[in-house]
Design a protein around this motif. Structure first.
Motif, PDB file in Angstrom:
ATOM      1  N   GLN A   1     -95.756  66.814  -4.347  1.00 39.28           N
ATOM      2  CA  GLN A   1     -95.518  66.227  -3.043  1.00 39.28           C
ATOM      3  C   GLN A   1     -95.656  67.328  -1.983  1.00 39.28           C
ATOM      4  N   MET A   2     -96.104  66.936  -0.810  1.00 45.55           N
ATOM      5  CA  MET A   2     -96.258  67.899   0.283  1.00 45.55           C
ATOM      6  C   MET A   2     -95.802  67.271   1.590  1.00 45.55           C
ATOM      7  N   ALA A   3     -95.224  68.104   2.455  1.00 43.75           N
ATOM      8  CA  ALA A   3     -94.831  67.662   3.791  1.00 43.75           C
ATOM      9  C   ALA A   3     -95.124  68.780   4.792  1.00 43.75           C
ATOM     10  N   THR A   4     -95.605  68.388   5.954  1.00 44.15           N
ATOM     11  CA  THR A   4     -95.869  69.343   7.026  1.00 44.15           C
ATOM     12  C   THR A   4     -95.311  68.793   8.331  1.00 44.15           C
ATOM     13  N   ILE A   5     -94.627  69.648   9.067  1.00 39.56           N
ATOM     14  CA  ILE A   5     -94.078  69.295  10.375  1.00 39.56           C
ATOM     15  C   ILE A   5     -94.576  70.330  11.377  1.00 39.56           C
ATOM     16  N   VAL A   6     -95.192  69.877  12.462  1.00 38.13           N
ATOM     17  CA  VAL A   6     -95.700  70.800  13.474  1.00 38.13           C
ATOM     18  C   VAL A   6     -95.252  70.342  14.859  1.00 38.13           C
ATOM     19  N   ILE A   7     -94.632  71.251  15.596  1.00 39.76           N
ATOM     20  CA  ILE A   7     -94.310  71.012  17.014  1.00 39.76           C
ATOM     21  C   ILE A   7     -95.191  71.933  17.840  1.00 39.76           C
ATOM     22  N   THR A   8     -96.042  71.334  18.661  1.00 43.14           N
ATOM     23  CA  THR A   8     -96.924  72.093  19.540  1.00 43.14           C
ATOM     24  C   THR A   8     -96.424  71.933  20.969  1.00 43.14           C
ATOM     25  N   PRO A   9     -95.698  72.921  21.484  1.00 41.19           N
ATOM     26  CA  PRO A   9     -95.140  72.794  22.840  1.00 41.19           C
ATOM     27  C   PRO A   9     -96.214  73.004  23.902  1.00 41.19           C
ATOM     28  N   GLY A  10     -96.123  72.208  24.954  1.00 40.25           N
ATOM     29  CA  GLY A  10     -97.063  72.368  26.053  1.00 40.25           C
ATOM     30  C   GLY A  10     -96.384  72.476  27.398  1.00 40.25           C
ATOM     31  N   ASP A  11     -95.128  72.014  27.484  1.00 39.21           N
ATOM     32  CA  ASP A  11     -94.431  71.939  28.770  1.00 39.21           C
ATOM     33  C   ASP A  11     -93.488  73.111  29.032  1.00 39.21           C
ATOM     34  N   LYS A  12     -93.178  73.876  27.975  1.00 37.98           N
ATOM     35  CA  LYS A  12     -92.253  75.001  28.139  1.00 37.98           C
ATOM     36  C   LYS A  12     -92.768  76.226  27.383  1.00 37.98           C
ATOM     37  N   ASN A  13     -92.222  77.384  27.733  1.00 43.80           N
ATOM     38  CA  ASN A  13     -92.676  78.650  27.167  1.00 43.80           C
ATOM     39  C   ASN A  13     -92.051  78.870  25.789  1.00 43.80           C
ATOM     40  N   MET A  14     -92.541  78.081  24.828  1.00 39.28           N
ATOM     41  CA  MET A  14     -91.973  78.064  23.481  1.00 39.28           C
ATOM     42  C   MET A  14     -93.051  78.379  22.453  1.00 39.28           C
ATOM     43  N   PRO A  15     -92.651  78.940  21.303  1.00 42.93           N
ATOM     44  CA  PRO A  15     -93.617  79.157  20.214  1.00 42.93           C
ATOM     45  C   PRO A  15     -93.933  77.844  19.507  1.00 42.93           C
ATOM     46  N   LEU A  16     -95.073  77.805  18.877  1.00 45.33           N
ATOM     47  CA  LEU A  16     -95.452  76.660  18.056  1.00 45.33           C
ATOM     48  C   LEU A  16     -94.685  76.742  16.737  1.00 45.33           C
ATOM     49  N   LEU A  17     -94.112  75.626  16.311  1.00 40.99           N
ATOM     50  CA  LEU A  17     -93.335  75.573  15.065  1.00 40.99           C
ATOM     51  C   LEU A  17     -94.155  74.873  13.995  1.00 40.99           C
ATOM     52  N   SER A  18     -94.269  75.508  12.834  1.00 39.46           N
ATOM     53  CA  SER A  18     -94.973  74.908  11.695  1.00 39.46           C
ATOM     54  C   SER A  18     -94.120  75.066  10.446  1.00 39.46           C
ATOM     55  N   ALA A  19     -93.878  73.948   9.763  1.00 43.66           N
ATOM     56  CA  ALA A  19     -93.085  73.971   8.533  1.00 43.66           C
ATOM     57  C   ALA A  19     -93.833  73.221   7.440  1.00 43.66           C
ATOM     58  N   ASP A  20     -94.077  73.898   6.325  1.00 44.66           N
ATOM     59  CA  ASP A  20     -94.791  73.304   5.197  1.00 44.66           C
ATOM     60  C   ASP A  20     -93.927  73.350   3.947  1.00 44.66           C
ATOM     61  N   TYR A  21     -93.939  72.248   3.196  1.00 43.70           N
ATOM     62  CA  TYR A  21     -93.125  72.155   1.980  1.00 43.70           C
ATOM     63  C   TYR A  21     -93.967  71.618   0.836  1.00 43.70           C
ATOM     64  N   MET A  22     -93.857  72.267  -0.320  1.00 46.37           N
ATOM     65  CA  MET A  22     -94.544  71.830  -1.528  1.00 46.37           C
ATOM     66  C   MET A  22     -93.528  71.616  -2.641  1.00 46.37           C
ATOM     67  N   TYR A  23     -93.620  70.469  -3.286  1.00 47.91           N
ATOM     68  CA  TYR A  23     -92.745  70.115  -4.400  1.00 47.91           C
ATOM     69  C   TYR A  23     -93.642  69.884  -5.619  1.00 47.91           C
ATOM     70  N   ILE A  24     -93.614  70.783  -6.580  1.00 45.99           N
ATOM     71  CA  ILE A  24     -94.422  70.655  -7.789  1.00 45.99           C
ATOM     72  C   ILE A  24     -93.473  70.539  -8.972  1.00 45.99           C
ATOM     73  N   LEU A  25     -93.216  69.303  -9.391  1.00 45.46           N
ATOM     74  CA  LEU A  25     -92.172  69.005 -10.373  1.00 45.46           C
ATOM     75  C   LEU A  25     -90.858  69.640  -9.910  1.00 45.46           C
ATOM     76  N   SER A  26     -90.309  70.609 -10.637  1.00 45.67           N
ATOM     77  CA  SER A  26     -89.029  71.194 -10.202  1.00 45.67           C
ATOM     78  C   SER A  26     -89.223  72.463  -9.379  1.00 45.67           C
ATOM     79  N   ASN A  27     -90.472  72.863  -9.147  1.00 45.54           N
ATOM     80  CA  ASN A  27     -90.748  74.085  -8.391  1.00 45.54           C
ATOM     81  C   ASN A  27     -90.920  73.793  -6.904  1.00 45.54           C
TER      82      ASN A  27
END
Length: 261
Positions: free
Chosen positions: A96-122
């Motif tokens: 299983q895989m999940a990705t979350i990305v926040i791309t800010p455009g209105d404020k002086n913020m960094p771009l947030l990227s979060a990736d998750y991999m679920y391979i059986l119990s790993n």
């Protein structure tokens, strides 16, 4: 006769083993999907508590296929006075895989990227904050310091190496973690705590002027275009399946949403 009976019993044994493996994978898959969905839903809930978050119709991208077998469920949201949010989830049974990305455009913020991999119990998780700002003022540096302090609370989690990449100079604060299923709660809390810091600082930042927004968008677009031109681990998968043109269209309109900022 004995040979035929032996063969029959062997086939029955193989079928039983296969069914047991399928059942085992199914049970693990359900647990992984639950862990993945819980993480994503809590992130979305936290954002909705602090901002006006509006879903965006992604059309045919809602159920996107890569290589014909990787089926991604894609969501996009507009976060008022912040920017674009995209969420991708994929369930292949054994992975299983999940990705979350926040791309800010209105404020002086960094771009947030979060990736998750679920391979059986790993497990593998990658939390990254990208430097897509022009003015690295005191407030911005204070945010990075606070993010670092938050992530330091999770130093007990197993760290893993990230692959070398051309965009490494853009990375500010990062956390690359490995582990097993028993770390799901801690990894989720690591993201939620970082998101708390991210949100709290954003509330105290002024909206960018139109000129500053345009400048920030240029920097962000250079990064996302760079992924198409120079590649990236995930980007290369999309490019090989969709082609450069379609991948850029997906990045600009949905995944990073630069065309909407």
């Amino acid at each position: 006769m004995k040979a035929a009976k032996f063969l029959q019993l062997s086939l029955v044994g193989i079928v039983i083993i296969v069914l047991l493996i399928i059942a085992f994978v199914s049970v693990i898959s359900k647990k992984n999907v639950k862990a993945m969905d819980t993480c994503v839903e809590e992130v979305l809930h936290k954002l909705e508590k602090n901002y006006n978050v509006t879903p965006i119709d992604v059309g045919d991208y809602k159920k996107m296929k890569i290589y014909g077998i990787m089926k991604f469920h894609v969501e996009q949201y507009h976060i008022e006075e912040l920017g674009n949010l995209s969420i991708m989830r994929m369930n292949m049974g054994v992975m299983q895989m999940a990705t979350i990305v926040i791309t800010p455009g209105d404020k002086n913020m960094p771009l947030l990227s979060a990736d998750y991999m679920y391979i059986l119990s790993n497990r593998k998780s990658y939390l990254e904050f990208y430097d897509v700002v022009k003015e690295k003022d005191e407030s911005y540096l204070a945010l990075l310091d606070a993010l670092s302090a938050s992530l330091n609370n999770y130093n007990h989690l197993e760290s893993i190496e990230a692959s070398p990449a051309w965009y490494a100079p853009l990375l500010t604060v990062t956390a690359y973690k490995g582990g097993k299923a028993d770390t799901d709660e801690s990894v989720k809390n690591m993201l939620l705590d970082s998101l708390d810091v991210y949100i709290n600082h954003s509330k105290n930042l002024p909206l960018l002027s139109e000129e500053a927004k345009a400048s920030k968008l240029t920097i962000t677009q250079e990064y996302t275009d760079g992924l198409i031109e120079k590649g990236g681990i995930s980007t290369d998968v999309f490019k090989k399946s969709l082609g450069d043109v379609e991948t850029k269209k997906f990045f600009d309109n949905i995944f990073f949403g630069t065309s909407t900022l």
